[in-house]
Design a protein around this motif. Sequence first.
Motif, PDB file in Angstrom:
ATOM      1  N   ARG B  19       0.917  -1.031   0.067  1.00  0.00           N
ATOM      2  CA  ARG B  19       0.123   0.043   0.041  1.00  0.00           C
ATOM      3  C   ARG B  19       0.876   1.159  -0.133  1.00  0.00           C
ATOM      4  N   ILE B  20       1.109   1.764  -1.107  1.00  0.00           N
ATOM      5  CA  ILE B  20       2.172   3.000  -1.270  1.00  0.00           C
ATOM      6  C   ILE B  20       1.654   4.039  -0.609  1.00  0.00           C
ATOM      7  N   GLY B  21       0.531   4.274  -0.042  1.00  0.00           N
ATOM      8  CA  GLY B  21      -0.104   5.635   0.275  1.00  0.00           C
ATOM      9  C   GLY B  21      -0.430   6.661  -0.440  1.00  0.00           C
ATOM     10  N   ILE B  22      -0.613   6.590  -1.755  1.00  0.00           N
ATOM     11  CA  ILE B  22      -0.963   7.476  -2.613  1.00  0.00           C
ATOM     12  C   ILE B  22      -2.348   7.488  -2.925  1.00  0.00           C
ATOM     13  N   ASP B  23      -3.044   8.624  -2.876  1.00  0.00           N
ATOM     14  CA  ASP B  23      -4.613   8.922  -3.078  1.00  0.00           C
ATOM     15  C   ASP B  23      -4.815   9.112  -4.263  1.00  0.00           C
ATOM     16  N   THR B  24      -5.599   8.582  -5.176  1.00  0.00           N
ATOM     17  CA  THR B  24      -5.682   8.819  -6.681  1.00  0.00           C
ATOM     18  C   THR B  24      -7.216   8.957  -6.950  1.00  0.00           C
ATOM     19  N   LEU B  25      -7.889   9.325  -5.700  1.00  0.00           N
ATOM     20  CA  LEU B  25      -9.225   9.245  -5.667  1.00  0.00           C
ATOM     21  C   LEU B  25      -9.856   8.023  -6.360  1.00  0.00           C
ATOM     22  N   TYR B  31       1.866   0.927  -9.168  1.00  0.00           N
ATOM     23  CA  TYR B  31       3.307   1.180  -9.313  1.00  0.00           C
ATOM     24  C   TYR B  31       4.293   0.117  -9.480  1.00  0.00           C
ATOM     25  N   ASN B  64       1.963   2.832 -13.300  1.00  0.00           N
ATOM     26  CA  ASN B  64       3.013   3.847 -13.215  1.00  0.00           C
ATOM     27  C   ASN B  64       4.352   3.166 -12.848  1.00  0.00           C
ATOM     28  N   VAL B  65       5.304   3.585 -13.625  1.00  0.00           N
ATOM     29  CA  VAL B  65       6.755   2.905 -13.415  1.00  0.00           C
ATOM     30  C   VAL B  65       7.573   3.824 -12.589  1.00  0.00           C
ATOM     31  N   VAL B  66       8.039   2.964 -11.554  1.00  0.00           N
ATOM     32  CA  VAL B  66       8.983   3.875 -10.785  1.00  0.00           C
ATOM     33  C   VAL B  66      10.340   3.605 -10.547  1.00  0.00           C
ATOM     34  N   ASP B  67      11.086   4.544 -10.341  1.00  0.00           N
ATOM     35  CA  ASP B  67      12.441   4.477 -10.166  1.00  0.00           C
ATOM     36  C   ASP B  67      13.153   3.840  -9.160  1.00  0.00           C
ATOM     37  N   LEU B  70      11.891   3.494  -4.393  1.00  0.00           N
ATOM     38  CA  LEU B  70      10.251   3.524  -4.043  1.00  0.00           C
ATOM     39  C   LEU B  70       9.869   2.173  -3.886  1.00  0.00           C
ATOM     40  N   ASN B  80      -4.261   3.925  -2.991  1.00  0.00           N
ATOM     41  CA  ASN B  80      -5.202   3.614  -1.969  1.00  0.00           C
ATOM     42  C   ASN B  80      -6.592   3.023  -2.451  1.00  0.00           C
TER      43      ASN B  80
END
Lengths: 510, 510
Positions: B19-25, B31, B64-67, B70, B80
């Motif tokens: 759970r990365i903790g990002i609210d995208t509605l 990720y 979404n691709v992360v570096d 993260l 979320n």
Amino acid sequence: MSQPVLPTPRGDGSLLLRRIGIDTLQESVVYMHADCHVCRSEGFEAQARVEVHLNGRAIIATLNVVDPGLLAVDEAGLSNSAWRALNAAAGDRATVSHAPALDSMSQVRAKIYGNRLDAPAFDAIVADVAAGRYPDIHIAAFLSACAGGRMNVQETIALTRAMVAAGERIDWGRAPIADKHCVGGLPGNRTTPIVVAIVAAAGLTMPKTSSRAITSPAGTADVMETLTRVDLDVTAMRRVVEREGGCLVWGGALTLSPADDVLIRVERPLDLDSDAQLVASVLSKKIAAGATHALIDIPVGPTAKVRSDEDFLRLQRLIEQVADANGLNLRVLRTHGGQPVGRGIGPALEAHDVLAVLRGAAHAPVDLRMRALALAAHLLEFCGHSRPGQGQSEAWRLLDSGAAWAKFQAICEAQGGLREPALAPLREPVLAASAGYVAAIDNRRLARVAKLAGAPSAAAAGLELHVRLGDDVEAGQPLFTLHAQAPGELAYARRYHDAHPAIALEGHPA
Amino acid sequence: MSQPVLPTPRGDGSLLLRRIGIDTLQESVVYMHADCHVCRSEGFEAQARVEVHLNGRAIIATLNVVDPGLLAVDEAGLSNSAWRALNAAAGDRATVSHAPALDSMSQVRAKIYGNRLDAPAFDAIVADVAAGRYPDIHIAAFLSACAGGRMNVQETIALTRAMVAAGERIDWGRAPIADKHCVGGLPGNRTTPIVVAIVAAAGLTMPKTSSRAITSPAGTADVMETLTRVDLDVTAMRRVVEREGGCLVWGGALTLSPADDVLIRVERPLDLDSDAQLVASVLSKKIAAGATHALIDIPVGPTAKVRSDEDFLRLQRLIEQVADANGLNLRVLRTHGGQPVGRGIGPALEAHDVLAVLRGAAHAPVDLRMRALALAAHLLEFCGHSRPGQGQSEAWRLLDSGAAWAKFQAICEAQGGLREPALAPLREPVLAASAGYVAAIDNRRLARVAKLAGAPSAAAAGLELHVRLGDDVEAGQPLFTLHAQAPGELAYARRYHDAHPAIALEGHPA
């Protein structure tokens, strides 16, 4: 759990920028802490559109609110694209505010409701689109509202002019400046590099900018990128053209009709192409690139983009009227659109076909060669280099003498060096289930298969076609070979084709 | 820099969920590490649509691709909303694959190109939308293609049925089941809670589900949420209705016409409402909620949603035809739409008006009271509770006796308790620049001002209107008072109104 001590906000309300390391492609995302003082005082919520200001630059971004841990309360994280767009550096502090109200959206709504838009309306919409002020769903609404024959000639002219006005416009200081475009829908129809090589070898000027694929497995820019550098800016492009008379660059790296690139980014996943958007897209790029003479190739066939005489005539008339209103000399050429051109479908596979034609290789696809020669011949006559009726022999001479190949190499060298296109590591033949003759080839399904195999983003992916209309085929004979860079994509393309076969065999019943 | 040691992928190709903790509605985002073996083997790219599978559940998400840093290479982060939708727990491992091809999108394209769609086409589109398989831009394209009079009656009937079929449908086992709906466009027109209270007090059954705001500063669900709990599920809603004869709940927490909620989420930022979507949205909810008798209030006015006789008659005819095709008894009531109703615009401010009417307070807005009484009277007659011509006196009796107020309190208690709506901490009057009489009130601009002030997401935000059409006003007299919960929003609303005044004064020249 103890309460974190919140840092005192800076008097200027600025936030420390952090490159958070998330790739959201072209979409700009800003990440802010739920307890951030700016979020609170501005009343921001997740998915809000906000404006991020840094050193006189500003971008519109979508807000993602993050839980404690990922960011401090006085930090704003930026997606990779937002970081690039703002030209941010470590330690920079930015301010964030509400995005300004998008007034031009009322014009888009008027269009959705069936009203005609005037030139100032298109100017306002296109300026906002080019500046990145439109969220993707608003762009999708605009594209849908303009599709399906809902734009008349005056609107298409206004849209085209607005798109030219929103960017740079090159003046070459001489005429003629040749250009060509193929309306597409025929996989593998990669004549442009060959035509530019022939026309430039004839001493004419042909500064060709091309797009990446919109709904197809490869655009000319995707193909050229497997051979040389294509992301030249206007200065670099000028240098190449002044030296070699021609170039083959990606339009998206220039600032010619910048709104077009934004619109295409949304058109692509929607798999949407309309006459008006098509004409405005093509002609705005040509006009901004300084073209004076443009040849438009429109293949017509049952699964090409243009499928009937009626559609062809409507598109021809529209494109001629819009060109005329903009002072651009334009000719439309109708070509056969019944099956793919050449053998390869996908960036690198099409590049191999182009090289074979230019090099005069024995295995070069004859149909690609003949199409390119016909287009080059028309341009040579249209631009006054050859007398009427003489273009064909002049084009053959320039190609068969090796002059066009030499010119192509020189152009690629000037753009950054010629390289051999890659070959995909994974290849799998798709075999005929029964004997018969090839009765139909579905261009759209074949394009879909190549896309599912990874084209155009996986440059070596796509497919190599082994049969043509009318060919006799034995059971078990390969119809085409899938090329992929990843096993998942190979399987995905294969599964789709099993359910939706693209090549129909008839006759020879068992 | 040393190369990180990549963990060996698990044989099943699964990834550890975080759970990365990002609210995208509501948008689901997954990720993944750029070097993740699944990304590589599947050929995933940023913004790709992927399917995440966990314990028999599956969701479609945007990648979404992360570096590096993260996430680990064998981890998949979830936004979320994605975490909730998958019902994920710490330590879960999920598999990720390509999202299945969205076949119904070819029907959306057909619609964009101006073709008629049949019932199976709408069934396919709506089922995919309800299942979350449509990215937002595809939904935007669908909405735009269906707007502007491009849906005929048969298509609207098919869309409505598809929306009902995509969710649950309540059978109350008795008749009549009353329902009402206001087509909107009039800020502050919050008659529903009063009508439900009167009708239920009469002993009729009125299980009212309402939406949140689509393009307005408040929906009935937003208003009711400032007074009680509205996110009841079907079981809890049934309990309230069996006990009190009525309820006032949010339709979005139920599984009635679930596609409607997805469509509304995209309609809202586009500020788009079309006849066909409106009728399908309203009637699919009513039919799924088990209504047998529905009263539709359509205010007509120059800046209401419906602006002319012609528009009214077209909408009336369409809504009657679609109701008829679905066996729903329906009456349309045309009401005056020249100015806002009541004083408050915004969830809590409108709740205060509703409470004042129900309580019979001296300061209760007369126009809101009269409208609610008229609607209730019609419903009482329509459902056979009152004889023709007797509804009005019965409605007055139920309201003035306190029976409706008692019923309203009982309904709120059954839903979870009645509370007083909040009051915004920031308030600022907007003054008349000159003397004059109120010649016109622009509902749309006023709604826009209330939205910019934070409504409906900031429940106490909005505005309180102090003047009505025809009122005489002195220079410096307050026209309305802005209410906001954040200074940024107050300033934003203020700036917009300075540039786009909503109230026109005439006469009394200096």
